[in-house]
Design a protein around this motif. Structure first.
Motif, short mmCIF file in Angstrom:
data_model
loop_
_atom_site.label_atom_id
_atom_site.label_comp_id
_atom_site.label_asym_id
_atom_site.label_seq_id
_atom_site.Cartn_x
_atom_site.Cartn_y
_atom_site.Cartn_z
N LEU A 196 0.88 -1.16 0.00
CA LEU A 196 0.00 0.00 0.00
C LEU A 196 0.92 1.22 0.00
CD1 LEU A 196 -2.94 1.07 0.30
CD2 LEU A 196 -2.65 0.94 2.78
N GLY A 197 0.64 2.16 -0.90
CA GLY A 197 1.53 3.32 -1.03
C GLY A 197 0.84 4.58 -0.57
N GLY A 198 1.61 5.46 0.03
CA GLY A 198 1.06 6.70 0.56
C GLY A 198 0.86 7.77 -0.49
N GLU A 199 0.51 8.96 -0.02
CA GLU A 199 0.25 10.08 -0.91
C GLU A 199 1.59 10.65 -1.39
OE1 GLU A 199 -2.28 13.01 0.88
OE2 GLU A 199 -3.65 11.53 1.67
N CYS A 200 1.93 10.32 -2.62
CA CYS A 200 3.17 10.81 -3.20
C CYS A 200 2.92 11.09 -4.68
CB CYS A 200 4.28 9.78 -3.05
SG CYS A 200 5.88 10.38 -3.67
N GLY A 201 3.75 11.92 -5.27
CA GLY A 201 3.57 12.27 -6.67
C GLY A 201 4.37 11.39 -7.60
N HIS A 202 5.66 11.75 -7.77
CA HIS A 202 6.46 11.05 -8.79
C HIS A 202 6.64 9.57 -8.45
CE1 HIS A 202 9.43 12.33 -5.80
NE2 HIS A 202 10.07 11.24 -6.13
N MET A 203 6.50 9.20 -7.16
CA MET A 203 6.57 7.78 -6.78
C MET A 203 5.63 6.96 -7.68
SD MET A 203 5.26 6.31 -3.11
CE MET A 203 4.70 4.63 -2.86
N TRP A 204 4.46 7.53 -7.94
CA TRP A 204 3.45 6.77 -8.68
C TRP A 204 3.71 6.76 -10.17
CZ3 TRP A 204 0.80 3.26 -6.32
CH2 TRP A 204 0.71 3.36 -4.93
N ARG A 205 4.40 7.77 -10.68
CA ARG A 205 4.78 7.71 -12.10
C ARG A 205 5.85 6.63 -12.27
NH1 ARG A 205 8.27 10.89 -15.76
NH2 ARG A 205 8.49 12.53 -14.22
N VAL A 206 6.81 6.62 -11.35
CA VAL A 206 7.88 5.61 -11.45
C VAL A 206 7.25 4.22 -11.36
CG1 VAL A 206 9.96 4.70 -10.35
CG2 VAL A 206 9.62 7.17 -10.51
N ILE A 207 6.31 4.05 -10.43
CA ILE A 207 5.69 2.73 -10.25
C ILE A 207 4.90 2.32 -11.49
CG2 ILE A 207 3.87 1.51 -8.98
CD1 ILE A 207 4.92 3.08 -6.48
N ASN A 208 4.07 3.23 -11.97
CA ASN A 208 3.19 2.86 -13.08
C ASN A 208 3.86 2.84 -14.44
OD1 ASN A 208 0.25 2.49 -12.13
ND2 ASN A 208 1.02 4.21 -10.96
N GLN A 209 4.86 3.72 -14.59
CA GLN A 209 5.45 3.84 -15.92
C GLN A 209 6.71 2.99 -16.09
OE1 GLN A 209 5.52 7.97 -17.04
NE2 GLN A 209 6.46 7.56 -19.00
N TYR A 210 7.49 2.87 -15.02
CA TYR A 210 8.81 2.27 -15.19
C TYR A 210 9.09 1.02 -14.35
CZ TYR A 210 9.81 6.91 -17.18
OH TYR A 210 9.79 8.05 -17.92
N MET A 211 8.38 0.82 -13.24
CA MET A 211 8.83 -0.17 -12.27
C MET A 211 8.87 -1.60 -12.82
SD MET A 211 7.77 -0.41 -8.32
CE MET A 211 8.70 -1.31 -7.13
N GLU A 212 7.89 -1.94 -13.62
CA GLU A 212 7.85 -3.28 -14.21
C GLU A 212 9.15 -3.54 -14.98
OE1 GLU A 212 5.66 -5.61 -13.93
OE2 GLU A 212 6.17 -6.98 -15.57
N THR A 213 9.57 -2.52 -15.77
CA THR A 213 10.80 -2.66 -16.54
C THR A 213 12.02 -2.65 -15.62
OG1 THR A 213 9.66 -1.27 -18.14
CG2 THR A 213 11.96 -1.79 -18.61
N TYR A 214 12.01 -1.74 -14.65
CA TYR A 214 13.15 -1.62 -13.74
C TYR A 214 13.34 -2.89 -12.90
CZ TYR A 214 13.29 3.59 -13.99
OH TYR A 214 13.39 4.89 -14.36
N ASN A 215 12.28 -3.21 -12.15
CA ASN A 215 12.44 -4.17 -11.05
C ASN A 215 11.51 -5.38 -11.15
OD1 ASN A 215 12.36 -1.10 -9.54
ND2 ASN A 215 14.26 -2.24 -9.47
N GLY A 216 10.76 -5.48 -12.22
CA GLY A 216 9.83 -6.58 -12.34
C GLY A 216 10.53 -7.87 -12.73
N PRO A 217 9.90 -9.02 -12.65
CA PRO A 217 8.54 -9.18 -12.13
C PRO A 217 8.52 -9.11 -10.60
CG PRO A 217 9.45 -11.31 -12.72
CD PRO A 217 10.48 -10.29 -13.09
N THR A 218 7.33 -8.99 -10.04
CA THR A 218 7.22 -8.87 -8.59
C THR A 218 7.62 -10.18 -7.92
OG1 THR A 218 4.90 -9.46 -8.83
CG2 THR A 218 5.40 -7.12 -8.62
#
Lengths: 543, 183
Positions: free
Chosen positions: A322-344
């Motif tokens: 569960l993620g808190g109220e943050c801005g760019h955290m969510w762009r990184v998660i939604n746009q890049y994280m799968e490529t960066y650090n995926g799969p979960t």
């Protein structure tokens, strides 16, 4: 005897401005318009390329001897690696649709802050080395070569873009200027040019987990102090589980909310909400930073800092984050994280609310749910006992933070919550909210005090819209879902709309939350008296 | 013709000329945008300049206007100029660009016996510039204050924690290090 100039001569910069072609007009590094440079030691610790001492206001930036080759090679490498960059370099027809959409342009009226021209600074270099026409015709087709002034210019304007992506919304080709800015910043880092306000948090997050570099035991103590404050206000001391294995949920939020005023009240809001729900969760001291200043540095640094989230999810054996109220955290998660650090990690599952049973299938890939999605779902299912009248002294508006709005489409959930926890909610003008929201003027690592003048002019379009609803509808509060906003909007409001306070959404949620077994609320989370509480009643409670 | 009547007649023309003069303090490439539309949100600086122009010429025309109303109408204009890349004289000195306009458009039509009225009119420009100067200074003070406030806020909780930590140690025993072996 020398003549004094007339007022007109002092005031008007015409007729000799600008003498040069726009590409030849160079920026002036005046105090208040540039961030302080990073220390050499920090860059060395982080193994950044070509660390060196330099001063943005100096003529000589002490670039490495082979700086031009480094930059040309680095640019070429990125053109090969990011097909999107090559496309963005080729495809722009300079229609100008983006020109007046940038808050930096609207606030500075500097043409190079039009996204099209800011990108043209890089595109002109691309033309010379990577297009046949540019090689043949040079300046006639807008091509130019590298020189040290070009480097200064790229640096200056790459840090006058908050990567908010408002311009992309209006671009008929969908050119993502944020990505161009990100790559220019990467190029600058190749020759050792970075800013202190970004690199220091990167260093701290790399070594200790949070942006101020507070050690884990101290971090925990600070959170416990916030739990004590919750008890003072509500009579209930929420639990503060840290690094505990076997829970269902790992909660990650920007560490700014643990240290900075007024973010701390949003953090207290989380603690109280989770306590009320008896949520099966834990914090991590290692992954104690949701924000990712690496994303303002380079893609590799962003990847490195984000890796902690899944690493901790795996170590602690949680099902989802569960993620808190943050801005760019969510762009990184939604746009890049799968490529960066995926799969979960294998232990993670598609998030499912343990309270309502709702499956967040939108988070199937990342296994991370934004807290306003979680809370809006709770309210939708009637799981929270709320008394919005506690917030009756507040007439609130909502600032859509750029990244949750434009990078994940989080538009209605925060509003849904606000309308249930406040009786007075007013929208700012249509062309300044939702996808068209104006940036706070200080995102992407520009929220540092040495550029306060720049921030006040770049944040003006947001401040101007806020001022409008303040004067027209009596708005006295602005809620937001971003920790950087909670830091940057209070000064912006103090300047453009004095009297407007700023908070996260969950501060207002906790103020309105009627908790099981709580003491009579006489004050809000800021320990300010609630004006709507009857004075006699309050005394009786104290007695 | 009476001076006030003349001013009323030329009000719009002078307003537009002053707005142009202010726009010309910005880069040439920005001017088409500044003059493009009157929307306060898509063209805020253009809108602020026009609001200020209307207020300034209303004040000069001796329309019924209070100092508070002038300040209110100039507020956004002075605020943006105070944080843009201008020297202080360039920021608020643009109000003095009204004088050459008055001298070219009003003065030629002024009779000898109205000269005193005309000088009063120019003095009102001085008054408006002084008001704007006060506002400018206040805005710069605000920027300095919010810079200090922001630094304090960033570490607010950390400071509380440090004070809490200090308060727990008996007076005179704090060594600056939690490690008992550290002296």
């Amino acid at each position: 005897m020398a003549k004094l100039p007339t007022p007109q001569m002092l005031v008007a910069s015409r007729p000799d401005f600008p003498k040069e072609h726009w590409l030849d007009t160079k920026p002036l590094f005046a105090p208040g318009s540039y961030c302080y440079p990073e220390k050499k030691e920090t860059m060395e610790l982080l193994h950044m390329p070509n660390p060196h001492n330099w001063d943005p206001a100096a003529d000589d930036w002490n670039l490495p001897d082979n700086w031009e080759k480094i930059l040309c090679d680095a640019f070429e490498e990125r053109l090969e690696k990011h097909r999107s960059l090559k496309l963005f370099m080729d495809i722009c027809v300079r229609c100008g649709a983006c020109a007046d959409k940038c808050h930096f342009f609207l606030g500075t009226n500097d043409p190079k802050n039009m996204p099209v021209l800011r990108a043209e600074l890089l595109r002109s270099l691309y033309r010379r080395d990577h297009t046949a026409l540019g090689r043949l015709l040079g300046k006639h087709v807008g091509a130019r070569g590298w020189d040290k002034n070009v480097v200064k210019e790229l640096f200056y304007y790459a840090y006058q873009c908050t990567e908010c992506r408002r311009c992309s919304l209006f671009c008929p080709y969908g050119i993502d200027t944020a990505e161009i800015t990100a790559i220019v910043r990467e190029l600058m880092h190749e020759v050792g040019l970075g800013t202190h306000w970004i690199m220091d948090p990167v260093k701290n997050c790399s070594f200790t987990g949070n942006h101020l570099g507070i050690k884990p035991h101290s971090f925990k103590e600070i959170v416990e102090m916030l739990a004590d404050d919750c008890e003072t206000v509500t009579g209930i001391r929420p639990k503060t589980p840290f690094n505990e294995k076997g829970h269902e949920i790992l909660f990650i939020t920007p560490s700014g909310d643990v240290f900075a005023d007024p973010g701390i009240y949003t953090f207290m809001g989380y603690l109280l909400l989770f306590h009320e729900l008896d949520l099966d969760y834990t914090f991590s001291t290692y992954a104690s930073e949701g924000g990712n200043f690496g994303s303002f540095t380079s893609f590799n640094m962003a990847k490195k800092l984000n890796a902690k989230m899944y690493a901790e999810a795996e170590r602690l054996g949680v099902k989802w984050i569960l993620g808190g109220e943050c801005g760019h955290m969510w762009r990184v998660i939604n746009q890049y994280m799968e490529t960066y650090n995926g799969p979960t990690p294998a232990n993670m599952e598609t998030p499912k609310s343990p309270i309502t049973g709702t499956v967040f299938s939108n988070a199937k890939a990342t296994k991370m749910v934004h807290i306003t999605e979680f809370t809006a779902d709770l309210i939708r299912h009637g799981k929270l006992n709320l008394d919005p009248s506690r917030n009756d002294h507040i007439v609130t508006t909502f600032h859509d933070s750029c990244n949750p709005a434009r990078a994940m489409g989080l538009l209605d959930e925060p509003r849904y919550i606000l309308k249930h926890v406040c009786n007075h909610f007013v929208e700012m003008p249509e062309n300044t909210i939702r996808e068209q929201t104006f940036c706070c003027g200080a995102g992407s690592g520009l929220n540092t005090e040495e550029i306060m003048e720049l921030r006040m002019r770049a944040g003006m379009p947001r401040g101007n819209a806020l001022r409008y609803v303040q004067q027209k509808y009596g708005v006295n509060h602005m809620a937001c879902v971003c920790a950087i906003d909670r830091a940057t909007l209070p000064p912006l409001a103090d300047y453009w709309a004095p009297g407007v306070t700023v908070s996260g959404v969950h501060e207002l949620v906790a103020n309105a939350l009627v908790m099981k077994g709580e003491a009579k609320r006489t004050m809000d989370l800021r320990q300010e008296d609630l004006p709507n509480v009857d004075a006699d009643e309050a005394e009786a409670v104290e007695g | 013709m009476k001076l006030t009547k003349l001013l009323h007649e030329k009000h719009e023309e002078l307003e537009a000329l002053w707005v142009d003069a202010v726009f010309k303090t910005y880069s040439e490439k920005a001017i088409p945008h500044l003059s493009s539309n009157a929307d306060p949100f898509t063209n805020p600086v253009g809108n602020m300049v026009k609001e200020a122009a209307h207020c300034l010429f209303s004040a000069l025309s001796l329309d019924d206007i209070t100092i508070d109303a002038v300040k209110q109408a100039l507020d956004r204009f002075v605020k943006i100029r105070a944080v843009q890349d201008f020297t202080p004289s360039q920021s608020v000195g643009v109000i003095y660009l009204i004088k050459p306009l008055l001298r070219s458009h009003i003065l030629p039509a002024v009779d000898q016996h109205q000269l005193s009225d005309y000088l009063d009119l120019e003095s009102r420009v001085d008054t408006l510039a002084l008001l704007a100067f006060d506002m400018y200074t206040k805005d710069r003070e605000t920027v300095a204050q919010i810079r200090i406030k922001e630094i304090r806020n960033q570490y607010a909780q950390l400071k509380r924690w440090a004070q809490h930590f200090n308060a727990q140690a008996p007076l005179g025993t704090f060594t600056g290090c939690g490690n008992q072996g550290c002296k």
